[in-house]
Structures are given as structure tokens and as C-alpha cells.
Motif scaffolding. Structure first.
Motif, short mmCIF file in Angstrom:
data_model
loop_
_atom_site.label_atom_id
_atom_site.label_comp_id
_atom_site.label_asym_id
_atom_site.label_seq_id
_atom_site.Cartn_x
_atom_site.Cartn_y
_atom_site.Cartn_z
N GLY A 157 3.75 -9.37 -3.64
CA GLY A 157 4.47 -9.56 -2.38
C GLY A 157 5.12 -8.34 -1.78
N ASP A 158 5.21 -7.23 -2.52
CA ASP A 158 5.87 -6.04 -1.98
C ASP A 158 4.85 -5.06 -1.43
OD1 ASP A 158 8.46 -6.71 -2.25
OD2 ASP A 158 8.81 -5.60 -4.11
N ASP A 159 5.24 -4.39 -0.35
CA ASP A 159 4.40 -3.34 0.21
C ASP A 159 4.86 -1.99 -0.33
OD1 ASP A 159 6.84 -3.65 1.65
OD2 ASP A 159 6.09 -2.27 3.16
N ASP A 160 4.05 -0.98 -0.11
CA ASP A 160 4.39 0.37 -0.57
C ASP A 160 5.20 1.05 0.52
OD1 ASP A 160 4.62 2.86 -1.62
OD2 ASP A 160 2.47 3.21 -1.88
N PHE A 161 6.51 0.85 0.48
CA PHE A 161 7.36 1.41 1.52
C PHE A 161 7.57 2.91 1.36
CE2 PHE A 161 9.69 -1.12 -1.60
CZ PHE A 161 10.51 -0.17 -2.22
N TYR A 358 9.28 -1.87 5.56
CA TYR A 358 9.95 -1.77 4.26
C TYR A 358 10.81 -3.02 4.08
CZ TYR A 358 13.86 0.06 7.08
OH TYR A 358 14.84 0.23 8.02
N PRO A 359 10.97 -3.51 2.84
CA PRO A 359 11.63 -4.80 2.63
C PRO A 359 13.05 -4.86 3.20
CG PRO A 359 10.51 -4.12 0.63
CD PRO A 359 10.42 -2.96 1.58
N GLY A 360 13.80 -3.78 3.04
CA GLY A 360 15.20 -3.81 3.44
C GLY A 360 15.45 -3.79 4.93
N ILE A 361 14.40 -3.70 5.74
CA ILE A 361 14.63 -3.71 7.18
C ILE A 361 15.20 -5.05 7.63
CG2 ILE A 361 12.29 -4.49 7.85
CD1 ILE A 361 12.50 -2.51 10.22
N LYS A 362 14.84 -6.13 6.92
CA LYS A 362 15.39 -7.46 7.17
C LYS A 362 15.34 -7.82 8.65
CE LYS A 362 16.72 -9.95 4.73
NZ LYS A 362 15.89 -11.00 4.10
N VAL A 363 14.18 -7.67 9.25
CA VAL A 363 13.96 -8.09 10.63
C VAL A 363 12.71 -8.96 10.65
CG1 VAL A 363 13.44 -7.41 13.00
CG2 VAL A 363 15.04 -6.05 11.64
N GLY A 364 12.86 -10.17 11.12
CA GLY A 364 11.74 -11.08 11.30
C GLY A 364 11.80 -11.67 12.69
N TYR A 365 10.89 -12.58 12.98
CA TYR A 365 10.86 -13.18 14.31
C TYR A 365 10.30 -14.59 14.22
CZ TYR A 365 6.14 -11.28 13.80
OH TYR A 365 4.91 -10.95 13.32
N LEU A 443 -1.76 -8.79 0.11
CA LEU A 443 -1.17 -7.76 -0.74
C LEU A 443 -1.33 -8.09 -2.22
CD1 LEU A 443 2.19 -7.24 1.23
CD2 LEU A 443 0.11 -5.86 1.38
N HIS A 444 -2.09 -9.14 -2.53
CA HIS A 444 -2.23 -9.53 -3.93
C HIS A 444 -3.59 -10.18 -4.16
CE1 HIS A 444 -1.14 -13.50 -2.31
NE2 HIS A 444 -1.76 -13.99 -3.35
N LEU A 445 -3.98 -10.27 -5.43
CA LEU A 445 -5.12 -11.07 -5.83
C LEU A 445 -4.70 -11.95 -7.00
CD1 LEU A 445 -6.22 -9.70 -8.68
CD2 LEU A 445 -7.29 -8.08 -7.15
N VAL A 446 -5.54 -12.91 -7.35
CA VAL A 446 -5.24 -13.83 -8.44
C VAL A 446 -6.30 -13.68 -9.53
CG1 VAL A 446 -4.93 -16.25 -9.10
CG2 VAL A 446 -4.13 -15.46 -6.86
N TYR A 489 -1.13 -5.45 -5.52
CA TYR A 489 -1.74 -4.12 -5.66
C TYR A 489 -1.21 -3.12 -4.64
CZ TYR A 489 -4.73 -6.63 -2.32
OH TYR A 489 -5.18 -7.41 -1.31
N ALA A 490 -0.33 -3.56 -3.75
CA ALA A 490 0.15 -2.65 -2.69
C ALA A 490 1.10 -1.60 -3.26
CB ALA A 490 0.83 -3.44 -1.58
N TYR A 491 2.03 -2.04 -4.11
CA TYR A 491 3.05 -1.11 -4.59
C TYR A 491 2.61 -0.47 -5.91
CZ TYR A 491 7.63 0.98 -5.23
OH TYR A 491 8.66 1.88 -5.38
N VAL A 492 1.47 0.18 -5.90
CA VAL A 492 0.98 0.94 -7.04
C VAL A 492 0.29 2.18 -6.48
CG1 VAL A 492 -0.41 0.94 -9.15
CG2 VAL A 492 0.51 -1.22 -8.28
N PRO A 493 0.68 3.39 -6.92
CA PRO A 493 -0.02 4.59 -6.44
C PRO A 493 -1.51 4.49 -6.73
CG PRO A 493 1.96 5.20 -7.65
CD PRO A 493 1.77 3.72 -7.86
N THR A 494 -2.32 4.93 -5.79
CA THR A 494 -3.76 4.80 -5.92
C THR A 494 -4.27 5.45 -7.21
OG1 THR A 494 -3.95 4.82 -3.50
CG2 THR A 494 -5.96 5.22 -4.76
#
Length: 516
Positions: A157-161, A358-365, A443-446, A489-494
Motif C-alpha cells: 500500500g505504500d508508494d516510493d515517496f 507521499y503518505p504524509g500529505i494527507k490530502v484526499g478528495y 502497488l502490490h501483488l498477491v 513492490y513500490a517501496y523497494v529500490p529497483t
């Protein structure tokens, strides 16, 4: 046979949408054909002209027509038969085997011994608008004045901020801090910063086919805040909320905290699949992630989307569409929203910038139906005291100046590479021990495991290797649970994907060997 009659029909549809302004031609053509199919002006089984003939008749490039046809095919509006052509598909949902219960008895009816009226949409005056809200929602509107994941490899669930353009963002923010305009230091009292709401409306209209005006857009503190506001304003304690099974844990927590009765509805390869038994318990809220189901990753079929819209319209339920990561589709264009198909104004659409920036922006709509704009706007102010107007102003510039689109293209390519590399690493290690989900987005697989596997124990063993994955079974509310591991897989260096992938693959392989 000449293709002109169909071309004339499509051209008329395109002329009606000409006011869309900056919508690309391939999108206008796609929407025109989609509208003709949904309205049955193009009946089921109709053969569409070839892309070459239609391009000639409409005066468009063939590439424009091909792009529109590919999107229609991806979303199930048409089917293609090799050597025969392209045909209008049957998109009508299968009829329910049993009618939904015509009314529900309120959990609060024991106070006066009477059955409360069913929540149902009504047309008319302000009083009718109030009838569309829950008791709690009306009361709020009338008085206008998990689990925390560590940042480790494969966290879902996390992106690479770390790739977010910090210096650019600082420049945009500094511009407004130098001006220090008083209105940007106050709470947001009108649903959010107007230029940001306008930029979001323009973006959603083009990229997600959302039916939206600027007034319908409200800026929130993220998806959790959006869900909580919906739970408070649209449902009362004890009301039934249909949720996907498996379901995003954050939605579960919000609904439980508002004393809603969660009713899990199984997810199959086409998304949420309500049975006749489910329909004996009519919902007040229906929570969905149709573009990329979390956590199973399936995309909801067109027929299933129309079925759920039909259920919402017949029962007066509200659909909460959580479009949390629609930007990350690695083959083809992002799929259109469920809200764009809604002709009864029963869908509340919501998104977030936390998965992109980035997660901490805390802006949605949120995009709320027109009848809900005024009560939701006042409740947003009264209950959540939204602020961060400086940040909203900088974000508006980030979108309007094209930086957002550039950033999305960049990280979409980056995450797609990481996804492909992780799959290539895992497949030869896992062999027959497990299978990988076949999603093409997110951002993920199962990692899907055999029935009976202790996936929670596997997640613990992965944690001992410094990997933060989540057991698929923990997302289920019902007794029947599938087993697997949800792997981000998003928050892992390539350059570390292969290393960490081998660690995870060996954990699963060792567990499989122990079962034999």
C-alpha cells in the motif's frame, strides 16, 4: 454495407459532448460510443465499422479510432472476433434471482414502536434533500456553524515517496508562504481551495470519466476522512454496510467505529458478487474498490458494475467508490470510474494523493452527488475543520502546471519495472508451491497459496527476514478465507527487488517443502 448510419449516430453523440473542451478526441469518441451502447441506440450484437472506415467517415486519424476501440474492448463494451470485426457486447447485469426486501426495519424503531421509512432517494425541495441523509447526517447538516506498517521492503500500500520532487514542491510552497495571504492561513470553509477543486475536477473528467462539476469536489484529509464522513452522514448506527470480502482494513475500522453492521460479500474474478442470500440483507452503504480490488487486485466487470448500480438505485443505498490507485495501470489506459456509469446519483467517488505523492500529505478528495453538496460541505467544516490551505494552493499549482502528470508517468514506469522484476524473481523460485496474481495495475501483488496454508505464520517468518508482507486471510470477514501473501513492490529500490524477492520466495518455498 455503408458505415455512415452508425458514423452519423456517433458523430451526433460527439457533438453533444463538444462542450467538454480540452478532452482528447479519442476520449470523446470512446465516450460517444459508450453512451450509444448504454442507451441501446447501438443494440447488443451490432457490428461496428472497421477502424479504417470509421476514421474516414468521422474525419479522424485511424490511431484515434484504434485507441478508442481498445479502451471499449478493455472495459467490456465491445467484443472482437478475429476475421469478423468488432461487435457491441451484452453489458446488462443478470437479473437477481429474488427481489430485494422492499423495506428495512430501523434499528432505532423500538423507541416509538413504529417502522422507520426506508431510506430512498426523493426529488424536490430542501426537505427532500434532507431525506437522503441518515438521522445523524441530518442532525449534523442542520447545525452548520491498523494498523501501522513499518517502512520495510514489500510493505503493502505504500508508494516510493523518495522519488517525489521535493525541491520543486518546496518552490511551489515557498511562493505562498512569501505572500502569506490571510485566507490561506484560515480553515477551509468552502470545501477546499477553489483552484485545487477545479484542477481535480478537470483531471477526473478527462482521466477517469467522472461526471463532475467543481461544486461537487470536496477536499478532505484523505480516504479515511472521506469514508468517516460518509459513515456519519449517510448511515445510522446498526445500518448495514456491504463490504468486499476480502476488504481493505481501513474501511472496516471506520465502519465499525460508527457502529455499522458489516455484511461481507464475496469477491470473485469479476469483483463483488452479491448472491440472493446477500440481497435479503439490503445495504445502506456499499463499499467498493472496482478499478483495482484491494487486496485481491481484480478489476470489476462491466456487468457487475451495472448490477451494483441497479441494486443501489432500487434500495436507496449509497455506493462508496474508493479509487485509491487508479493511476497505476501498466498496460493500456486507466479504466473509467464506476461513478461515470451512475445515472441515479447514488455514488460517492473518492481518491487520495497519498498513494501518488507521499503518505504524509494527507490530502484526499470526494465527488459527491449534487443533492449532498451543501450538507457534506457544512459537515466537513464542522466535524473535521479542514485546513492546510497553503499546501492545497501549492498542490493546485502542481496539477495545473503539469508536474502531477509528469510525476505520474515517471513513477508508473518505475513501479511497472519493479513489478515485472519481482515477478521474474519469484516465479522460478516458487515453482508449483504458489501462484502469482495476474493484476496489471496497483502497488502490490498477491502470492496465492494452497488452501490450509498458515499464511499468518508465513508473514511472521518473512518479518524475521526484514520483509513486511501481510497475510491475505486477515483481510476476510467471512468464515471462508483464501490464503496468500499481499506483497507491495513500490517501496523497494529497483536494485534490491531481486535480493528481497529471493528472500521472500525462499520463505514460501521452505514452507511448501515442510507441508510435503
Amino acid at each position: 454495407m455503408s458505415s455512415l448510419p452508425i458514423a452519423d449516430l456517433i458523430l451526433a453523440e460527439m457533438d453533444q459532448s463538444a462542450r467538454a473542451g480540452n478532452v482528447p478526441r479519442h476520449r470523446r469518441l470512446y465516450e460517444a460510443i459508450r453512451s450509444a451502447i448504454l442507451s441501446r441506440r447501438l443494440p447488443v450484437g451490432s457490428k461496428l465499422p472497421s477502424t479504417r472506415d470509421l476514421a474516414r467517415d468521422l474525419g479522424l486519424s485511424r490511431n484515434t479510432v484504434v485507441t478508442a476501440f481498445e479502451q471499449l474492448l478493455a472495459e467490456g463494451y465491445v467484443s472482437s472476433r478475429t476475421g469478423s470485426g468488432t461487435f457491441v457486447a451484452d453489458t446488462l447485469p443478470e437479473p437477481a434471482t429474488e427481489e430485494l426486501a422492499p423495506e428495512r426495519q430501523s434499528r432505532n424503531s423500538h423507541h416509538n414502536g413504529a417502522i422507520a421509512p426506508q431510506h430512498a432517494p426523493q426529488e424536490g425541495t430542501t426537505a427532500a434533500v434532507g431525506a437522503t441523509l441518515s438521522v445523524r447526517g441530518r442532525r449534523v447538516a442542520d447545525h452548520a456553524a491498523g494498523h501501522r506498517y513499518e517502512i520495510q521492503p514489500f510493505v503493502p500500500g505504500d508508494d516510493d515517496f523518495s522519488v517525489f520532487p521535493i525541491k520543486l514542491w518546496q518552490r511551489l510552497q515557498n511562493k505562498y508562504w512569501r505572500e502569506a495571504r490571510p485566507e490561506l492561513l484560515d480553515y477551509g470553509q468552502n470545501g477546499g481551495y477553489l483552484p485545487l477543486r477545479r484542477a481535480i475536477a478537470d483531471y477526473l473528467r478527462v482521466s477517469r470519466s467522472v461526471r463532475v462539476t467543481v461544486d461537487q469536489v470536496l477536499i478532505t484529509g484523505g480516504t479515511q476522512h472521506s469514508l468517516d464522513l460518509c459513515a456519519q452522514l449517510l448511515a445510522d448506527a446498526g445500518d448495514t454496510a456491504w463490504v468486499e470480502d476480502p476488504c481493505y482494513w481501513g474501511a472496516q475500522r471506520v465502519f465499525e467505529s460508527r457502529d455499522l453492521d458489516l455484511h461481507p460479500v464475496r469477491v470473485d474474478d469479476e469483483g463483488m458478487n452479491p448472491t440472493a442470500e446477500d440481497q435479503h440483507k439490503p445495504p445502506r452503504l456499499i463499499y467498493l474498490t472496482p478499478s483495482h480490488q484491494y487486496p485481491k487486485s481484480v478489476v470489476m466487470s462491466l456487468a457487475r458494475r451495472r448490477l451494483l448500480l441497479d441494486i443501489a438505485a432500487r434500495t436507496g443505498a449509497w455506493i462508496l467508490e474508493d479509487d485509491y490507485d487508479s493511476e497505476f495501470r501498466y498496460t493500456g489506459r486507466p479504466l473509467s470510474s464506476l461513478q461515470g456509469l451512475d445515472t441515479h446519483d447514488r455514488v460517492v467517488y473518492m481518491g487520495t494523493f497519498s498513494k501518488i505523492l507521499y503518505p504524509g500529505i494527507k490530502v484526499g478528495y470526494m465527488v459527491v452527488p449534487p443533492a449532498l453538496v451543501a450538507p457534506f460541505r457544512s459537515a466537513l467544516y464542522d466535524l473535521q475543520r479542514p485546513g492546510q490551505m497553503m499546501q492545497q494552493a501549492a498542490l493546485a499549482d502542481f496539477l495545473e502546471q503539469g508536474h502531477f502528470a509528469t510525476h505520474v508517468r515517471r513513477i508508473r514506469q518505475l513501479y511497472g519495472q519493479r513489478r515485472e522484476l519481482l515477478q521474474r524473481t519469484l516465479k522460478p523460485i516458487l515453482g508449483n508451491a504458489a501462484t502469482l496474481s495476474k493484476e496489471e495495475s496497483g502497488l502490490h501483488l498477491v502470492i496465492q497459496l494452497p488452501p490450509g496454508t498458515d499464511d499468518e505464520r508465513l508473514a511472521q517468518e518473512a518479518a524475521e527476514q526484514g520483509l513486511q508482507v501481510r497475510a491475505l486471510s486477515t483481510y476476510y470477514l467471512g468464515a471462508e478465507k483464501e490464503r496468500g501473501l499481499v506483497v507491495g513492490y513500490a517501496y523497494v529500490p529497483t536494485d534490491k527487488i531481486a535480493y528481497y524477492g529471493r528472500l521472500l520466495g525462499n520463505v514460501v518455498k521452505a514452507a511448501s517443502a515442510g507441508r510435503r
